[in-house]
Design an enzyme around this catalytic site. Sequence first.
Site, PDB file in Angstrom:
ATOM      1  N   TYR A  97      50.446  36.728  54.645  1.00 30.30           N
ATOM      2  CA  TYR A  97      49.001  36.501  54.552  1.00 30.30           C
ATOM      3  C   TYR A  97      48.540  36.427  53.098  1.00 30.30           C
ATOM      4  O   TYR A  97      48.639  37.412  52.364  1.00 30.30           O
ATOM      5  CB  TYR A  97      48.216  37.603  55.273  1.00 30.30           C
ATOM      6  CG  TYR A  97      48.534  37.735  56.745  1.00 30.30           C
ATOM      7  CD1 TYR A  97      48.880  36.627  57.515  1.00 30.30           C
ATOM      8  CD2 TYR A  97      48.472  38.973  57.379  1.00 30.30           C
ATOM      9  CE1 TYR A  97      49.174  36.746  58.864  1.00 30.30           C
ATOM     10  CE2 TYR A  97      48.756  39.101  58.735  1.00 30.30           C
ATOM     11  CZ  TYR A  97      49.108  37.989  59.468  1.00 30.30           C
ATOM     12  OH  TYR A  97      49.400  38.122  60.807  1.00 30.30           O
TER      13      TYR A  97
ATOM     14  N   HIS B 232      58.123  38.612  62.080  1.00 30.96           N
ATOM     15  CA  HIS B 232      56.916  37.785  62.125  1.00 30.96           C
ATOM     16  C   HIS B 232      57.193  36.364  62.637  1.00 30.96           C
ATOM     17  O   HIS B 232      57.923  35.608  62.006  1.00 30.96           O
ATOM     18  CB  HIS B 232      56.311  37.729  60.711  1.00 30.96           C
ATOM     19  CG  HIS B 232      54.893  37.245  60.666  1.00 30.96           C
ATOM     20  ND1 HIS B 232      54.170  37.192  59.492  1.00 30.96           N
ATOM     21  CD2 HIS B 232      54.059  36.799  61.631  1.00 30.96           C
ATOM     22  CE1 HIS B 232      52.949  36.726  59.751  1.00 30.96           C
ATOM     23  NE2 HIS B 232      52.864  36.476  61.034  1.00 30.96           N
TER      24      HIS B 232
END
Length: 319
Positions: free
Chosen positions: A59, A124
């Site tokens: 992110y 992820h």
Amino acid sequence: MTKLELRDLGTTGLKLSCVGFGASPLGNVFGLVSEDDAIASVREAFRLGINFFDTSPYYGGTLSEKVLGKCLKAVGMPRNEYIVSTKCGRYAEGFDFSAERVTRSIDESLARLQLDYVDIVQCHDIEFGSLDQVVNETIPALQKLKEAGKIRFIGITGLPMEIFTYVLDRVPPGSVDVILSYCHYSINDTTLEDLLPYLKSKGVGVISASPLAMGLLTERGPPEWHPASPELKSACQAAAAHCKEKGKNISKLAMQFSLSNKDISSVLVGMNSIKQVEENVAAATELAIFGKDEETLSEVEAILNPVKNQTWPSGIQQS
């Protein structure tokens, strides 16, 4: 004031606030967020009973972790009073689920977060890697980090539902503690529901993200890049307009819908301002006191029925 409900996360012994703080917006993923605003929103989250914070090195190209670390330090809550989840395997430069990379990744994340350990580390978006590598290499590497005390629990994340059963059927029982699913428990898509009994039987905790279906269930509508079909987008737009006409807000309705399933430990939603934190907590508090707005909900479900459970492809197709 009603305290935000805490829910057990599988068999971990962790109790997560039913609303989780998604920290991807702190990485300026959706526009610039000042450090002061970031700290203020984390402080407000704590004040209102949120104890679960989720981030990833992906992110904002590591910025989300750095900012969250600064916020947690500035707010100064005792470490045992909050739960931090980060991820590994997906980075600004691409995917790498190798043992070497994820081992290094955790040390980098701990340094950015200014923490000695993280409560949860999740692989992820595993549909973009080799699921067999995740089973045979990534999860064993994370087990070693667990033994070293750097992480407490291990999870996996992704969009396609079948990745979860693929991995959980192949790893030693108890080696994966939690899954994070997104866009599969919202008014327009409840496919996660079918998997809940299976996950419960495995003792795996469940976190659900994107209750607003990445912007589909908002008055403003989704971002340009949203992968949904035009049909799904226009149905959600019609549903949002219907709510607005009735003086209701589709986002609040959607948040409350997602929160009402107690088998989901936490509903993770991105936040970057005091206002957003307050709105999300208010949705949960009102739900606890008054229950769901069944009338509007059934009208919205009727509008979305033709596109119910419609999703989009994600990842490299596994043979």
